[in-house]
Enzyme design. Sequence first.
Site, PDB file in Angstrom:
ATOM      1  N   ILE A 145       0.846  -1.195   0.000  1.00  0.00           N
ATOM      2  CA  ILE A 145       0.000   0.000   0.000  1.00  0.00           C
ATOM      3  C   ILE A 145       0.876   1.238   0.000  1.00  0.00           C
ATOM      4  CG2 ILE A 145      -1.723   1.300   1.304  1.00  0.00           C
ATOM      5  CD1 ILE A 145      -2.871  -1.314   2.266  1.00  0.00           C
TER       6      ILE A 145
ATOM      7  N   ASP B   8      -1.784  -9.629  -0.039  1.00  0.00           N
ATOM      8  CA  ASP B   8      -3.242  -9.617   0.123  1.00  0.00           C
ATOM      9  C   ASP B   8      -3.916  -9.921  -1.212  1.00  0.00           C
ATOM     10  OD1 ASP B   8      -3.552  -8.745   2.917  1.00  0.00           O
ATOM     11  OD2 ASP B   8      -2.754  -6.833   2.251  1.00  0.00           O
TER      12      ASP B   8
ATOM     13  N   GLU C 261       3.708  -5.890   6.787  1.00  0.00           N
ATOM     14  CA  GLU C 261       2.997  -4.942   7.642  1.00  0.00           C
ATOM     15  C   GLU C 261       3.574  -4.850   9.043  1.00  0.00           C
ATOM     16  OE1 GLU C 261       0.007  -5.989   4.433  1.00  0.00           O
ATOM     17  OE2 GLU C 261       1.615  -6.990   5.540  1.00  0.00           O
TER      18      GLU C 261
END
Length: 279
Positions: free
Chosen positions: A72, A132, A152
């Site tokens: 992200i 993901d 993460e």
Amino acid sequence: MEKMEGFKTLEVVQKDAAVPVFHVYLNRPAHRNALTLDFFSELPRALSLLDQNPAARAIVLSARGPHFCAGIDLSSLGSLGGADQDGADPARARERLRRQILWMQAAITAVERCRKPVIAAVNGACVGGGVDLVTACDVRYCAADAFFSVKEVDLALAADIGTLQRLPAIVGYGNASEMALTGRRVPAAEARAMGLVSAVYASREEMEEAVATIARDIAGKSPIAMAGTKAVLLRSRDLTVEQGLDYVATWNAGMLISDDLKEAVSAQMQKRKPTFAKL
């Protein structure tokens, strides 16, 4: 080549009108295809369009540039939930953040909800949000230069848009736990050994050629059977064996008798390739 317009972060193309395979490319190569908020709006829209497109029978998900996905986009993380304001109700701010996380989760889940098989073809880095994304795909392949990292934890986060829920079913709880807690890089050969990918190819070019052949083969099969197999596999993942058997019995009671079945049997008897109607 037919290209679908209107996307900032994706490129969606059908390379050959005679082959019912569409390619969805993550298309921010200068940023290692980091996932922005625009991506989370565009991915479900692209998949919905392909799901409804009778000319699409299989989808290949890959990326432009040397890396599949760097995770992200960090600037997007900063905008989640909106900036804290003096006097703002903390509960309302947290509720807004929760809704945004659920919205991002739904974008990844759109890969599963698409009736058409989605095949991931990974090169280079597949990190964080990239993991993901590929764990929501139906099949995964990679080039020898690929590596995977549930990153993460190194950003002081618990992965929250699908990896912790889907990865254990793919590689086993122990492997998933080790990847998530260490954040380390898992190279292609190890990813193959643990079942994260089905095959590793020597180069990106070799992978793309092989995946195109696999996608073409899948696209040539009964679209009714493909949609049913995907739906039953996903449903059975969350059921006991007994419940899963009951579910597929109900599914086939409704879907087994079809023109596709007649055509498949006829083709077998006549020793020819079957031809199925569009879905």
